[in-house]
Scaffold this motif. Sequence first.
Motif, PDB file in Angstrom:
ATOM      1  N   ALA A  14      37.725 -13.753  -1.475  1.00  0.00           N
ATOM      2  CA  ALA A  14      38.086 -14.204  -0.405  1.00  0.00           C
ATOM      3  C   ALA A  14      37.636 -13.964   1.135  1.00  0.00           C
ATOM      4  CB  ALA A  14      39.269 -13.762  -0.133  1.00  0.00           C
ATOM      5  N   GLY A  15      37.076 -13.641   1.804  1.00  0.00           N
ATOM      6  CA  GLY A  15      36.404 -13.871   3.062  1.00  0.00           C
ATOM      7  C   GLY A  15      34.898 -13.492   3.067  1.00  0.00           C
ATOM      8  N   SER A  85      34.850 -17.548   5.720  1.00  0.00           N
ATOM      9  CA  SER A  85      36.141 -17.218   5.393  1.00  0.00           C
ATOM     10  C   SER A  85      36.609 -17.964   4.278  1.00  0.00           C
ATOM     11  CB  SER A  85      36.812 -16.707   7.320  1.00  0.00           C
ATOM     12  OG  SER A  85      35.946 -16.472   7.730  1.00  0.00           O
ATOM     13  N   LEU A  86      36.227 -18.133   3.133  1.00  0.00           N
ATOM     14  CA  LEU A  86      36.497 -18.252   1.919  1.00  0.00           C
ATOM     15  C   LEU A  86      38.095 -18.050   1.832  1.00  0.00           C
ATOM     16  CD1 LEU A  86      33.146 -19.218   0.471  1.00  0.00           C
ATOM     17  CD2 LEU A  86      34.808 -20.981   1.190  1.00  0.00           C
ATOM     18  N   LYS A  87      38.472 -18.979   1.343  1.00  0.00           N
ATOM     19  CA  LYS A  87      39.855 -18.325   0.622  1.00  0.00           C
ATOM     20  C   LYS A  87      40.101 -18.942  -0.336  1.00  0.00           C
ATOM     21  CE  LYS A  87      41.624 -19.654   4.891  1.00  0.00           C
ATOM     22  NZ  LYS A  87      42.629 -20.939   5.815  1.00  0.00           N
ATOM     23  N   GLN A 116      26.064 -35.144  -8.180  1.00  0.00           N
ATOM     24  CA  GLN A 116      26.640 -34.431  -9.399  1.00  0.00           C
ATOM     25  C   GLN A 116      27.908 -33.293  -8.817  1.00  0.00           C
ATOM     26  OE1 GLN A 116      24.257 -32.827  -8.525  1.00  0.00           O
ATOM     27  NE2 GLN A 116      23.941 -31.236  -8.985  1.00  0.00           N
ATOM     28  N   GLY A 117      27.901 -32.450  -7.999  1.00  0.00           N
ATOM     29  CA  GLY A 117      29.091 -31.794  -7.567  1.00  0.00           C
ATOM     30  C   GLY A 117      29.070 -30.256  -8.228  1.00  0.00           C
ATOM     31  N   THR A 118      29.209 -29.475  -7.292  1.00  0.00           N
ATOM     32  CA  THR A 118      29.184 -28.347  -7.942  1.00  0.00           C
ATOM     33  C   THR A 118      30.234 -27.477  -7.273  1.00  0.00           C
ATOM     34  OG1 THR A 118      27.177 -26.343  -7.015  1.00  0.00           O
ATOM     35  CG2 THR A 118      28.407 -27.261  -4.928  1.00  0.00           C
ATOM     36  N   GLN A 119      30.582 -26.923  -8.555  1.00  0.00           N
ATOM     37  CA  GLN A 119      32.209 -25.703  -8.372  1.00  0.00           C
ATOM     38  C   GLN A 119      31.906 -24.634  -7.749  1.00  0.00           C
ATOM     39  OE1 GLN A 119      34.559 -26.253 -10.583  1.00  0.00           O
ATOM     40  NE2 GLN A 119      35.835 -24.801  -9.491  1.00  0.00           N
ATOM     41  N   VAL A 120      32.718 -24.679  -6.603  1.00  0.00           N
ATOM     42  CA  VAL A 120      33.145 -23.454  -5.498  1.00  0.00           C
ATOM     43  C   VAL A 120      34.294 -23.253  -6.295  1.00  0.00           C
ATOM     44  CG1 VAL A 120      33.856 -22.140  -3.810  1.00  0.00           C
ATOM     45  CG2 VAL A 120      31.588 -24.009  -3.775  1.00  0.00           C
ATOM     46  N   THR A 121      34.222 -20.715  -6.466  1.00  0.00           N
ATOM     47  CA  THR A 121      35.129 -20.448  -7.077  1.00  0.00           C
ATOM     48  C   THR A 121      36.403 -19.472  -5.869  1.00  0.00           C
ATOM     49  OG1 THR A 121      35.233 -21.109  -9.196  1.00  0.00           O
ATOM     50  CG2 THR A 121      36.982 -18.864  -9.250  1.00  0.00           C
ATOM     51  N   VAL A 122      36.640 -19.208  -5.697  1.00  0.00           N
ATOM     52  CA  VAL A 122      37.069 -18.356  -3.660  1.00  0.00           C
ATOM     53  C   VAL A 122      38.278 -16.760  -5.011  1.00  0.00           C
ATOM     54  CG1 VAL A 122      37.831 -17.297  -2.297  1.00  0.00           C
ATOM     55  CG2 VAL A 122      36.524 -19.492  -2.057  1.00  0.00           C
TER      56      VAL A 122
END
Length: 124
Positions: A14-15, A85-87, A116-122
């Motif tokens: 995060a952030g 500033s990802l949450k 196809q999409g890409t995963q983002v994990t915060v």
Amino acid sequence: QVQLVESGGGLVQAGGSLRLSCAASGRSFSAYAMGWFRQTPGKERDLLAAISGYGGRTYYADSVKGRFTASRDNAKNTVYLQMNSLKPDDTAVYYCAASNTVSLRTTSTDYHYWGQGTQVTVSS
């Protein structure tokens, strides 16, 4: 026909920041307005940002305004999404999409081609 391939997703605290890229095949990339969407399980795919064919106009959803920036390099057939500033709530699969029009498009049904999409994990 346009083929889209996203990259740049991953795990971030995060952030932090990430930059997603979406590379398009074919010619005349500037003829396509582009959009960035995201989706979480059980929910609809939401438009986050959109950019017109020549990059002169952009749109941002309220949830990402001031944090995310869409840009494009038509010479490289690539559109970008800079995410700052990802949450933890930003965790989702992110998709880019192309519309058969140069004008800005803000509705998912206006988009004709999808990556196809890409995963983002915060993480918190």
